[in-house]
Design a protein around this motif. Structure first.
Motif, PDB file in Angstrom:
ATOM      1  N   ILE A  81     -37.502  27.004 -16.713  1.00 18.10           N
ATOM      2  CA  ILE A  81     -36.485  26.684 -17.717  1.00 18.10           C
ATOM      3  C   ILE A  81     -35.199  26.298 -17.008  1.00 18.10           C
ATOM      4  CG2 ILE A  81     -35.105  27.543 -19.647  1.00 18.10           C
ATOM      5  CD1 ILE A  81     -37.352  29.521 -20.241  1.00 18.10           C
ATOM      6  N   ILE A  82     -34.659  25.132 -17.354  1.00 18.68           N
ATOM      7  CA  ILE A  82     -33.348  24.716 -16.869  1.00 18.68           C
ATOM      8  C   ILE A  82     -32.370  24.795 -18.038  1.00 18.68           C
ATOM      9  CG2 ILE A  82     -31.961  22.777 -16.027  1.00 18.68           C
ATOM     10  CD1 ILE A  82     -34.279  21.857 -14.383  1.00 18.68           C
ATOM     11  N   ILE A  83     -31.261  25.466 -17.804  1.00 22.12           N
ATOM     12  CA  ILE A  83     -30.252  25.643 -18.841  1.00 22.12           C
ATOM     13  C   ILE A  83     -29.318  24.434 -18.873  1.00 22.12           C
ATOM     14  CG2 ILE A  83     -28.384  27.111 -19.686  1.00 22.12           C
ATOM     15  CD1 ILE A  83     -31.193  28.395 -19.725  1.00 22.12           C
ATOM     16  N   LEU A  84     -29.072  23.911 -20.061  1.00 25.74           N
ATOM     17  CA  LEU A  84     -28.072  22.860 -20.280  1.00 25.74           C
ATOM     18  C   LEU A  84     -26.851  23.519 -20.895  1.00 25.74           C
ATOM     19  CD1 LEU A  84     -30.384  20.110 -21.824  1.00 25.74           C
ATOM     20  CD2 LEU A  84     -29.613  20.286 -19.443  1.00 25.74           C
ATOM     21  N   THR A  85     -25.713  23.343 -20.291  1.00 23.90           N
ATOM     22  CA  THR A  85     -24.538  24.071 -20.754  1.00 23.90           C
ATOM     23  C   THR A  85     -23.280  23.233 -20.663  1.00 23.90           C
ATOM     24  OG1 THR A  85     -23.222  26.079 -20.393  1.00 23.90           O
ATOM     25  CG2 THR A  85     -24.142  25.030 -18.436  1.00 23.90           C
ATOM     26  N   GLY A  86     -22.317  23.560 -21.523  1.00 26.66           N
ATOM     27  CA  GLY A  86     -20.974  23.013 -21.399  1.00 26.66           C
ATOM     28  C   GLY A  86     -20.166  23.932 -20.497  1.00 26.66           C
ATOM     29  N   LEU A  87     -19.008  23.491 -20.110  1.00 34.79           N
ATOM     30  CA  LEU A  87     -18.167  24.295 -19.219  1.00 34.79           C
ATOM     31  C   LEU A  87     -17.843  25.663 -19.815  1.00 34.79           C
ATOM     32  CD1 LEU A  87     -15.711  21.564 -17.890  1.00 34.79           C
ATOM     33  CD2 LEU A  87     -17.458  22.778 -16.572  1.00 34.79           C
ATOM     34  N   SER A  88     -17.666  25.705 -21.142  1.00 31.30           N
ATOM     35  CA  SER A  88     -17.280  26.968 -21.786  1.00 31.30           C
ATOM     36  C   SER A  88     -18.407  27.996 -21.765  1.00 31.30           C
ATOM     37  CB  SER A  88     -16.862  26.699 -23.241  1.00 31.30           C
ATOM     38  OG  SER A  88     -17.932  26.119 -23.969  1.00 31.30           O
ATOM     39  N   ASP A  89     -19.664  27.536 -21.602  1.00 27.91           N
ATOM     40  CA  ASP A  89     -20.810  28.452 -21.602  1.00 27.91           C
ATOM     41  C   ASP A  89     -21.409  28.651 -20.220  1.00 27.91           C
ATOM     42  OD1 ASP A  89     -20.740  28.866 -24.379  1.00 27.91           O
ATOM     43  OD2 ASP A  89     -21.841  26.999 -24.729  1.00 27.91           O
ATOM     44  N   GLU A  90     -20.691  28.238 -19.183  1.00 28.06           N
ATOM     45  CA  GLU A  90     -21.255  28.301 -17.844  1.00 28.06           C
ATOM     46  C   GLU A  90     -21.552  29.735 -17.421  1.00 28.06           C
ATOM     47  OE1 GLU A  90     -20.570  26.199 -13.486  1.00 28.06           O
ATOM     48  OE2 GLU A  90     -18.985  26.151 -14.983  1.00 28.06           O
ATOM     49  N   GLU A  91     -20.749  30.673 -17.876  1.00 25.44           N
ATOM     50  CA  GLU A  91     -20.969  32.077 -17.524  1.00 25.44           C
ATOM     51  C   GLU A  91     -22.323  32.556 -18.047  1.00 25.44           C
ATOM     52  OE1 GLU A  91     -19.009  36.486 -18.390  1.00 25.44           O
ATOM     53  OE2 GLU A  91     -17.808  34.675 -18.714  1.00 25.44           O
ATOM     54  N   PHE A  92     -22.665  32.149 -19.284  1.00 24.38           N
ATOM     55  CA  PHE A  92     -23.970  32.515 -19.837  1.00 24.38           C
ATOM     56  C   PHE A  92     -25.102  31.864 -19.049  1.00 24.38           C
ATOM     57  CE2 PHE A  92     -21.431  33.195 -23.796  1.00 24.38           C
ATOM     58  CZ  PHE A  92     -21.736  34.541 -23.972  1.00 24.38           C
TER      59      PHE A  92
END
Length: 296
Positions: A81-92
């Motif tokens: 699984i590769i996570i796609l994230t915005g900058l605001s969710d990078e911690e998650f």
């Protein structure tokens, strides 16, 4: 051309279209993408179709944050699984990697080349990790089922690992032996013999010797033993691993007969030949990845 089946779980249609267009730009691989806008839809796809990899947005209408990854992973334990994230969710995203995701990519900072490379690497790593897990489980079963005792000591001669057979031989439970000195289970003669052997041990596994232990009741246990040191890449000593078989009943036999019996003990020699490789996964658990287990 190689085909990779991708499950894309992304609620933002613009981002989903962009990712699919990026993958179309990769000429060396055919990416077949199935798109789900919500997690529940993605889970249905997982239950009915086969995929090679998942691209997962953590912020979905029906699931948020690390819970999105955990729920997906429950239904796709063997898929990378590769996570796609915005900058605001990078911690998650970083937390998800710690929970078992292969990688994360920040949307808006990815091109087709980086996306394709990350996916291919994730698939390769997942295959390797799966093989290691299966290999480790197979070796662990082998180590625990063998009739020989196996123990691993650290540089201070404390026990980091003991199999159940070793503990049974000495009349203890495994948890009663862990973190204790190996010399707690020997008399002075046995302690000297092990120390002397560790100092002069040669290359190979053929150097088999006798070692005397004392069991819980205080009686002696003689063991035919093979001990191999473990070193760090720079040669620093990390400890040693030993395999033993109980020969107490043979100690009264005349020496020439004893030697003949040992020579015919194919089971022990087969264990020695295979177990040093078999226990490497166990050794790897005791020391971090920066260590290189060189068994000599």
């Amino acid at each position: 051309m190689k085909c990779i089946k991708v499950l894309l779980i992304e609620d933002n249609l613009g981002d989903a279209v962009l990712i699919q267009e990026m993958l179309k730009d990769v000429k060396t691989t055919n990416f077949q993408v199935k798109h789900a806008q919500i997690l529940s839809e993605g889970i249905i796809y997982l239950q009915n179709e086969d995929f090679d990899i998942i691209l997962l947005d953590l912020a979905l209408p029906d699931s948020q944050g690390i819970d999105t990854f955990n729920r997906t992973n429950e239904h796709a334990t063997e898929l990378p699984i590769i996570i796609l994230t915005g900058l605001s969710d990078e911690e998650f995203a970083i937390k998800a990697v710690g929970e078992g995701a292969q990688d994360y990519l920040v949307k808006g900072e990815v091109d087709s080349r980086l996306l394709a490379r990350s996916m291919k690497y994730a698939i390769e790593r997942n295959i390797i990790e799966d093989k290691l897990k299966k290999s480790e489980e197979r070796y662990r079963i082998m180590v625990e089922k063998t009739q020989s005792g196996i123990f691993l000591i650290n540089p201070y001669n404390k026990l980091n690992y003991v199999n159940h057979q070793m503990a049974d031989m000495l009349g203890y439970k495994v948890n009663e032996m862990i973190n204790r000195s190996i010399f707690d289970f020997m008399d002075k003669e046995g302690e000297k013999a092990l120390n002397d052997h560790l100092k002069k041990i040669d290359n190979g596994i053929g150097n088999i010797y006798e070692l005397k232990f004392k069991n819980r009741s205080g009686s002696q246990l003689w063991a035919l033993t093979s001990t191999n040191p473990i070193y760090k890449r720079n040669g620093e000593y990390l400890g040693s691993v030993s395999i033993i078989t109980d020969i107490s009943a043979r100690k009264g036999v005349e020496k020439t007969i004893m030697e003949a019996m040992i020579e015919k003990d194919n089971n022990f020699r087969m264990i020695i030949a295979n177990m040093m490789e078999a226990i490497k996964p166990l050794i790897a658990q005791e020391y971090s990845e920066e260590y290189h287990d060189r068994l000599t």
